[in-house]
Design an enzyme around this catalytic site. Structure first.
Site, PDB file in Angstrom:
ATOM      1  CD  GLN A   8      -3.017  -0.607   2.305  1.00 35.99           C
ATOM      2  OE1 GLN A   8      -3.048   0.494   2.841  1.00 35.99           O
ATOM      3  NE2 GLN A   8      -3.914  -1.544   2.531  1.00 35.99           N
ATOM      4  CB  SER A 189       8.494   7.240  -2.641  1.00 38.81           C
ATOM      5  OG  SER A 189       7.677   7.734  -3.665  1.00 38.81           O
ATOM      6  NE  ARG A 190       6.785   0.726   1.176  1.00 39.10           N
ATOM      7  CZ  ARG A 190       5.463   0.744   0.943  1.00 39.10           C
ATOM      8  NH1 ARG A 190       4.762   1.885   1.022  1.00 39.10           N
ATOM      9  NH2 ARG A 190       4.835  -0.357   0.639  1.00 39.10           N
ATOM     10  CG  LEU A 191      11.439   8.789   0.421  1.00 41.86           C
ATOM     11  CD1 LEU A 191      11.830  10.017  -0.408  1.00 41.86           C
ATOM     12  CD2 LEU A 191      12.717   8.104   0.918  1.00 41.86           C
TER      13      LEU A 191
END
Ligand SMILES: Cc1cc2nc3c(=O)[nH]c(=O)nc-3n(C[C@H](O)[C@H](O)[C@H](O)COP(=O)(O)O)c2cc1C
Length: 212
Positions: A8, A189-191
């Site tokens: 997700q 973006s997993r940041l």
């Protein structure tokens, strides 16, 4: 089972330097109140990690029952596996996962038993059935069948038929006295945003951003 496509995007919020409260206790309370307002079962459920004297870890979920600057309190059986680990190695980590908010909080600290008076106060506030359950279950011991528990519960019901259940000697609270708090907010973006609070040399809580 291939789960590689199960993912997700985390887009529900952000958490920046200007959002940080000075005290991690206030920050925790703010996020906890927000978690309570979501459609989330048991916002006070935390995954508790302990380790034995050799460092072998184990985890389980327990319920946070009190939170203050003194620490985070949960209740359990003092003869359970977690209790044996905490007696040998009085340190723990707790993780709260509040997925509707795409947040987690990690707390690490040393652990102490709370006073018998505090445990008694909480025990007396529990429903009758839960009080009996604390007497009936030899938590974490191997038992040969469920009927052993049911027999024990019936025995306790008879023993305490008048409704006054005393605090078992082997049941009570532990308090995690936090040495660090980490607040994590999922981002795209997993940041993700992560901030960890620790005390500086003067004993003041200082928050630093961590890479996700
Ligand atoms: C949502 C949830 C809440 C729980 N709350 C508690 C709790 O507050 N105290 C407790 O001793 N066990 C609680 N349990 C059971 C523990 O997860 C665990 O099975 C039990 O404490 C034995 O752990 P141990 O063998 O590692 O000591 C809860 C389990 C779940 C899923």
């Amino acid at each position: 089972m291939d789960l590689s496509d199960l993912r997700q995007s985390y887009t529900k919020g952000s958490f920046s330097e200007r959002d940080l409260l000075d005290s991690p206790f206030e920050q925790f309370e703010k996020w906890f109140r927000e978690a309570e307002k979501c459609d989330l079962e048991e916002p006070n459920a935390m995954c508790l990690a302990t380790a034995d004297a050799n460092g072998l870890p184990s985890t389980r979920v327990v319920l946070l029952k009190d939170f203050s600057e003194k620490g985070l309190t949960f209740y359990t059986n003092y003869q359970s596996r977690k209790a044996a680990q905490l007696e040998a190695n009085p340190q723990a980590a707790a993780n709260f996962l509040w997925l509707p908010l795409q947040r987690q909080v990690n707390v690490i600290g040393r652990v102490e038993r709370i006073s018998k008076a505090e445990s008694l106060k909480y025990f007396l506030s529990r429903p009758f059935g839960s009080q009996l359950g604390a007497w009936a279950s030899p938590q974490s011991q191997v038992i040969t069948s469920r009927s052993i528990l049911e027999q024990k519960l019936d025995q306790m019901k008879r023993k305490f038929a008048e409704g006054k259940v005393p605090l078992p000697d082997n049941w009570g609270g532990y308090r995690i006295v936090p040495e660090s708090f980490e607040f994590w907010q999922g981002r795209v973006s997993r940041l993700h945003d992560r901030f960890i609070y620790k005390r500086d040399e003067a004993g003041q809580w200082v928050a630093k951003r961590l890479a996700p």
